[in-house]
Write an enzyme that holds these catalytic residues in place. Structure first.
Site, PDB file in Angstrom:
ATOM      1  N   GLU A 136       0.843  -1.206   0.000  1.00 20.11           N
ATOM      2  CA  GLU A 136       0.000   0.000   0.000  1.00 20.11           C
ATOM      3  C   GLU A 136       0.874   1.251   0.000  1.00 20.11           C
ATOM      4  O   GLU A 136       0.598   2.214  -0.730  1.00 20.11           O
ATOM      5  CB  GLU A 136      -0.892  -0.027   1.239  1.00 20.11           C
ATOM      6  CG  GLU A 136      -1.721   1.214   1.470  1.00 20.11           C
ATOM      7  CD  GLU A 136      -2.241   1.277   2.896  1.00 20.11           C
ATOM      8  OE1 GLU A 136      -2.685   2.361   3.303  1.00 20.11           O
ATOM      9  OE2 GLU A 136      -2.181   0.259   3.603  1.00 20.11           O
ATOM     10  N   ASP A 183       0.848   3.869  -3.199  1.00 15.68           N
ATOM     11  CA  ASP A 183       0.476   5.273  -3.041  1.00 15.68           C
ATOM     12  C   ASP A 183       1.405   6.173  -3.857  1.00 15.68           C
ATOM     13  O   ASP A 183       0.964   7.110  -4.523  1.00 15.68           O
ATOM     14  CB  ASP A 183       0.526   5.647  -1.558  1.00 15.68           C
ATOM     15  CG  ASP A 183       0.201   7.108  -1.309  1.00 15.68           C
ATOM     16  OD1 ASP A 183      -0.959   7.507  -1.537  1.00 15.68           O
ATOM     17  OD2 ASP A 183       1.104   7.853  -0.892  1.00 15.68           O
ATOM     18  N   ASP A 216      -7.168   0.913   0.705  1.00 18.21           N
ATOM     19  CA  ASP A 216      -5.864   0.315   1.015  1.00 18.21           C
ATOM     20  C   ASP A 216      -5.532  -0.817   0.039  1.00 18.21           C
ATOM     21  O   ASP A 216      -4.407  -0.915  -0.458  1.00 18.21           O
ATOM     22  CB  ASP A 216      -5.864  -0.235   2.444  1.00 18.21           C
ATOM     23  CG  ASP A 216      -5.930   0.856   3.494  1.00 18.21           C
ATOM     24  OD1 ASP A 216      -5.734   2.035   3.139  1.00 18.21           O
ATOM     25  OD2 ASP A 216      -6.182   0.520   4.657  1.00 18.21           O
ATOM     26  N   GLU A 244      -4.574   0.525  -3.443  1.00 16.72           N
ATOM     27  CA  GLU A 244      -3.196   1.022  -3.479  1.00 16.72           C
ATOM     28  C   GLU A 244      -2.199  -0.133  -3.439  1.00 16.72           C
ATOM     29  O   GLU A 244      -1.167  -0.100  -4.121  1.00 16.72           O
ATOM     30  CB  GLU A 244      -2.948   1.974  -2.310  1.00 16.72           C
ATOM     31  CG  GLU A 244      -3.667   3.304  -2.449  1.00 16.72           C
ATOM     32  CD  GLU A 244      -3.412   4.234  -1.286  1.00 16.72           C
ATOM     33  OE1 GLU A 244      -3.482   5.456  -1.483  1.00 16.72           O
ATOM     34  OE2 GLU A 244      -3.158   3.748  -0.163  1.00 16.72           O
TER      35      GLU A 244
END
Length: 232
Positions: free
Chosen positions: A48, A52, A121, A124
């Site tokens: 995650e 991002d 979450d 990502e």
């Protein structure tokens, strides 16, 4: 995750994983790791983190080329709007990512699969897994296909970027003396990974609810929920 489910998800993502364990890890909620006595790294949190940054790069690159005459400020605002939790959660649902998240028993029973934060979450994390397995092209292809008409996606994201302000204007037009009221009804998780549940009252009645990693995000999601229920 069984082979058939993995193949369906890979088709949706537009990428066949050379290392299937990356996809499995990207879909593993921390609660599953705890329930199965796995190490902390056996869940999607590290992917995650990586996803991002990959997301930010893909969006920045696309916005840079799509709007050659725009200033940095507009592009930064558009990137932030496109990367909001509610937007990523929608991408996750449309790709079928949410249905593949591995959850611990209690988290599954409490509806964890439907939480915007969990969907965001996992989205990502999948982006991070795509990047590691297929490079930037794999992550880029998934994201640009997922957003669809990118110019339209930007317009819609920016239009939805200030739901609290829109709800405030709607309420003030009806009754200037009674602005929307936000209340935190639940707070979960450790300090570094808090989750907040908020309701918003309009005219004294609950009109929307939302969940987020911060009170601000939860309030924004509650305002979006209220606008939808009010037909706005």
């Amino acid at each position: 995750m069984d082979t058939d489910t993995a193949e369906i998800l890979e088709e949706s993502l537009g990428h066949q994983f050379k290392d299937p364990s990356l996809l499995e890890c990207a879909l593993t909620h921390p609660s599953w790791s705890l329930d199965n006595d796995k190490e902390g790294s056996d869940n999607y949190q590290r992917l995650e983190f990586l996803g991002d940054s990959v997301l930010a790069l893909v969006l920045a690159e696309k916005l840079y080329h799509l709007y050659p005459d725009e200033r940095e400020g507009m592009m930064a605002k558009a990137r932030a709007a496109l990367a909001k939790g509610s937007v990523l959660a929608k991408l996750a649902r449309e790709a079928g990512i949410d249905q593949c998240i591995r959850l611990g028993a209690s988290e599954a029973q409490s509806g964890g699969r439907n939480l915007i934060s969990a969907q965001e979450d996992a989205c990502e994390a999948v982006i991070g897994a795509l990047y590691l397995d297929g490079g930037l092209d794999a992550a880029r292809n998934f994201l640009l296909n997922a957003y669809g008409d990118f110019n339209e996606a930007v317009k819609q994201a920016l239009a939805n970027d200030n739901p609290k302000g829109r709800l405030q204007e709607w309420a003030q037009a009806r009754d200037p003396e009674n602005p929307p009221e936000y209340r935190v009804i639940e707070e979960n998780g450790p300090d570094h990974q808090k989750s907040f549940a908020v309701v918003v009252l309009v005219d004294g009645s609950v009109s929307g609810n939302g969940v987020g990693r911060s009170k601000k995000e939860a309030e924004e999601n509650a305002a979006r929920s209220a606008l939808e229920s009010l037909g706005e």
